[in-house]
Design a protein around this motif. Structure first.
Motif, PDB file in Angstrom:
ATOM      1  N   ILE A 129       2.272   8.529  -9.879  1.00 33.38           N
ATOM      2  CA  ILE A 129       2.090   9.659  -8.965  1.00 33.38           C
ATOM      3  C   ILE A 129       2.450   9.294  -7.527  1.00 33.38           C
ATOM      4  O   ILE A 129       2.560  10.169  -6.668  1.00 33.38           O
ATOM      5  N   CYS A 130       2.611   7.985  -7.288  1.00 36.28           N
ATOM      6  CA  CYS A 130       2.904   7.558  -5.916  1.00 36.28           C
ATOM      7  C   CYS A 130       3.526   6.163  -5.941  1.00 36.28           C
ATOM      8  O   CYS A 130       3.202   5.349  -6.813  1.00 36.28           O
ATOM      9  N   GLU A 131       4.412   5.897  -5.003  1.00 39.07           N
ATOM     10  CA  GLU A 131       4.987   4.565  -4.828  1.00 39.07           C
ATOM     11  C   GLU A 131       4.724   4.128  -3.398  1.00 39.07           C
ATOM     12  O   GLU A 131       4.943   4.896  -2.465  1.00 39.07           O
ATOM     13  N   CYS A 132       4.243   2.908  -3.239  1.00 37.89           N
ATOM     14  CA  CYS A 132       3.865   2.440  -1.907  1.00 37.89           C
ATOM     15  C   CYS A 132       4.013   0.919  -1.829  1.00 37.89           C
ATOM     16  O   CYS A 132       3.493   0.205  -2.683  1.00 37.89           O
ATOM     17  N   PRO A 133       4.700   0.408  -0.817  1.00 41.15           N
ATOM     18  CA  PRO A 133       4.889  -1.035  -0.702  1.00 41.15           C
ATOM     19  C   PRO A 133       3.773  -1.759   0.050  1.00 41.15           C
ATOM     20  O   PRO A 133       3.773  -2.981   0.136  1.00 41.15           O
ATOM     21  N   ASP A 134       2.817  -1.014   0.602  1.00 39.70           N
ATOM     22  CA  ASP A 134       1.789  -1.623   1.447  1.00 39.70           C
ATOM     23  C   ASP A 134       0.461  -1.707   0.711  1.00 39.70           C
ATOM     24  O   ASP A 134      -0.131  -0.685   0.347  1.00 39.70           O
ATOM     25  N   ILE A 135      -0.037  -2.923   0.495  1.00 44.28           N
ATOM     26  CA  ILE A 135      -1.269  -3.114  -0.289  1.00 44.28           C
ATOM     27  C   ILE A 135      -2.482  -2.499   0.398  1.00 44.28           C
ATOM     28  O   ILE A 135      -3.362  -1.944  -0.266  1.00 44.28           O
ATOM     29  N   SER A 136      -2.546  -2.586   1.713  1.00 39.19           N
ATOM     30  CA  SER A 136      -3.699  -2.008   2.426  1.00 39.19           C
ATOM     31  C   SER A 136      -3.764  -0.498   2.212  1.00 39.19           C
ATOM     32  O   SER A 136      -4.847   0.071   1.982  1.00 39.19           O
ATOM     33  N   LEU A 137      -2.620   0.142   2.264  1.00 35.26           N
ATOM     34  CA  LEU A 137      -2.580   1.592   2.055  1.00 35.26           C
ATOM     35  C   LEU A 137      -2.870   1.939   0.597  1.00 35.26           C
ATOM     36  O   LEU A 137      -3.545   2.937   0.308  1.00 35.26           O
ATOM     37  N   ILE A 138      -2.378   1.114  -0.330  1.00 32.72           N
ATOM     38  CA  ILE A 138      -2.682   1.333  -1.749  1.00 32.72           C
ATOM     39  C   ILE A 138      -4.182   1.307  -1.981  1.00 32.72           C
ATOM     40  O   ILE A 138      -4.756   2.176  -2.641  1.00 32.72           O
ATOM     41  N   VAL A 139      -4.843   0.285  -1.426  1.00 32.09           N
ATOM     42  CA  VAL A 139      -6.295   0.161  -1.583  1.00 32.09           C
ATOM     43  C   VAL A 139      -7.007   1.371  -0.993  1.00 32.09           C
ATOM     44  O   VAL A 139      -7.951   1.910  -1.584  1.00 32.09           O
ATOM     45  N   SER A 140      -6.555   1.821   0.165  1.00 33.59           N
ATOM     46  CA  SER A 140      -7.175   2.987   0.806  1.00 33.59           C
ATOM     47  C   SER A 140      -7.006   4.238  -0.052  1.00 33.59           C
ATOM     48  O   SER A 140      -7.928   5.054  -0.179  1.00 33.59           O
ATOM     49  N   MET A 141      -5.826   4.398  -0.657  1.00 28.64           N
ATOM     50  CA  MET A 141      -5.595   5.566  -1.505  1.00 28.64           C
ATOM     51  C   MET A 141      -6.413   5.507  -2.787  1.00 28.64           C
ATOM     52  O   MET A 141      -6.918   6.525  -3.270  1.00 28.64           O
ATOM     53  N   VAL A 142      -6.577   4.293  -3.336  1.00 21.85           N
ATOM     54  CA  VAL A 142      -7.445   4.160  -4.523  1.00 21.85           C
ATOM     55  C   VAL A 142      -8.878   4.503  -4.148  1.00 21.85           C
ATOM     56  O   VAL A 142      -9.574   5.227  -4.877  1.00 21.85           O
TER      57      VAL A 142
END
Length: 289
Positions: A218-231
Motif C-alpha cells: 500500500i506504500c513504498e518508503c525509503p526512510d525507516i523513521s517515517l516507516i515506523v511512524s506510519m506503522v
C-alpha cells in the motif's frame, strides 16, 4: 632569509657561541659563521656582539630571535598538521549512509573517534541513487548501504547478516503473534522499505514470488523513521531488518519474527574502485576489513 637560516640563528642565540651552535646543528663552524654574516648583510644590522668567548644579542638580534622562534614554531605546527592529515590522524571524513543502514553508523563513528579524535565528519543521508552520485562526484568517500545494492564501480565489504521482522501496530490482532510465516504476509497491508528496482524492495518481492504469493503493497518508503511512524499511525505493517527495528523501538509497535523464509540482509561499506582515498577514509575502511 629562509627557515633554515632562522634555525641557525636560534641555535646561535641560545648557545651564545658559534662552537656550541655548530655542534648542536651538527655542522662545521666556518659555514655557520658565514650564514650569520650573510643574515647581517641582508638585514643591514648587527645581530650579535662578541663579549669574550660569548656572543650577546643586540636589540635587533633579540627582535629577530623572538620572531624566528614564532616563525619556526608555526612552520613546525603546520608541517605536523599536514603530516597528521596525510596519515588520517587529522582532517575531515565524508560518509554517505542509506536510511536502512543509518542505525549502524553512530557506533562506528564513536569507535573511530576514539582512535582519531581530531578527525571531523560530514554525514550525508540518501537513497542508493544519490549515494552513487555522491561517490562519483567525490562528495563522499565512503558509504554505508543496505545489501543488495545497485552502486556501480564500487568495492564492497559486507557486514553481519541479519534476519527481517514484521512490525505492526501494537493494538492490532497481529500484535499477539510471536511468529508469522512469510507466505501469510501477503494478506497484510505492507509499507515496503525502499523503492522498486533497489535493494531490499526487490529482495522481498522476489521472495514473495518464490513462495507463489503477491504482496499487498500500500506504500513504498525509503526512510525507516517515517516507516515506523506510519506503522505506529496504523497505516500498515512493514518488513524491516531486525537492527532497524531495534534502533527504532516503540511501545506503539510490535515486532514479529518471520519464519518460512531464508532471506537475510546486511549492511555494507562501499567505495569507488580505483579512486584515490584519503588516509582517514582508508583507516575507516580498515575497521571493517
Amino acid at each position: 632569509m629562509d627557515i633554515r637560516q632562522l634555525r641557525y640563528f636560534i641555535a646561535i642565540a641560545e648557545e651564545g657561541q658559534i662552537t656550541g651552535a655548530a655542534k648542536r646543528l651538527k655542522m662545521a663552524q666556518p659555514p655557520l659563521s658565514q650564514q650569520l654574516k650573510q643574515m647581517e648583510e641582508e638585514l643591514g644590522v648587527i645581530l650579535v656582539e662578541r663579549s669574550g668567548k660569548r656572543m650577546e644579542l643586540t636589540e635587533a638580534g633579540h627582535i629577530l630571535y623572538r620572531q624566528a622562534l614564532s616563525i619556526v614554531h608555526q612552520m613546525e605546527e603546520a608541517l605536523f598538521e599536514v603530516k597528521e592529515t596525510g596519515e588520517g590522524i587529522r582532517g575531515s571524513l565524508s560518509i554517505g549512509v542509506s536510511a536502512l543502514s543509518a542505525y549502524f553508523l553512530p557506533e562506528q563513528i564513536r569507535l573511530f573517534q576514539q582512535r582519531y579524535p581530531r578527525i571531523t565528519y560530514k554525514v550525508w543521508k540518501g537513497d542508493t541513487q544519490l549515494l552513487n552520485q555522491w561517490l562519483e562526484r567525490r562528495t563522499i568517500e565512503v558509504a554505508i548501504v543496505r545489501l543488495p545494492h545497485s552502486l556501480t564501480n564500487c568495492t564492497t565489504i559486507p557486514l553481519e547478516e541479519e534476519s527481517f521482522v514484521l512490525i505492526v501496530p501494537a493494538d492490532t490482532p497481529h500484535a499477539s503473534l510471536q511468529q508469522i510465516h512469510m507466505r501469510d504476509l501477503a494478506e497484510v497491508p505492507l509499507i515496503m522499505p525502499s523503492i522498486p528496482g533497489l535493494g531490499i524492495y526487490d529482495l522481498i518481492v522476489k521472495e514473495f514470488s518464490r513462495l507463489g504469493v503477491e504482496p499487498h503493497v500500500i506504500c513504498e518508503c525509503p526512510d525507516i523513521s517515517l516507516i515506523v511512524s506510519m506503522v505506529a499511525a496504523k497505516v500498515g505493517a512493514s518488513i524491516v531488518p531486525r537492527s532497524a527495528w531495534e534502533t527504532h523501538r516503540s511501545e506503539q509497535i510490535h515486532a514479529i519474527e518471520i519464519v518460512g523464509t531464508s532471506i537475510t540482509s546486511s549492511a555494507a561499506v562501499v567505495w569507488q574502485t580505483g579512486r584515490h582515498l584519503s588516509k582517514a577514509a582508508k583507516r575507516f575502511i580498515e575497521m571493517f576489513s
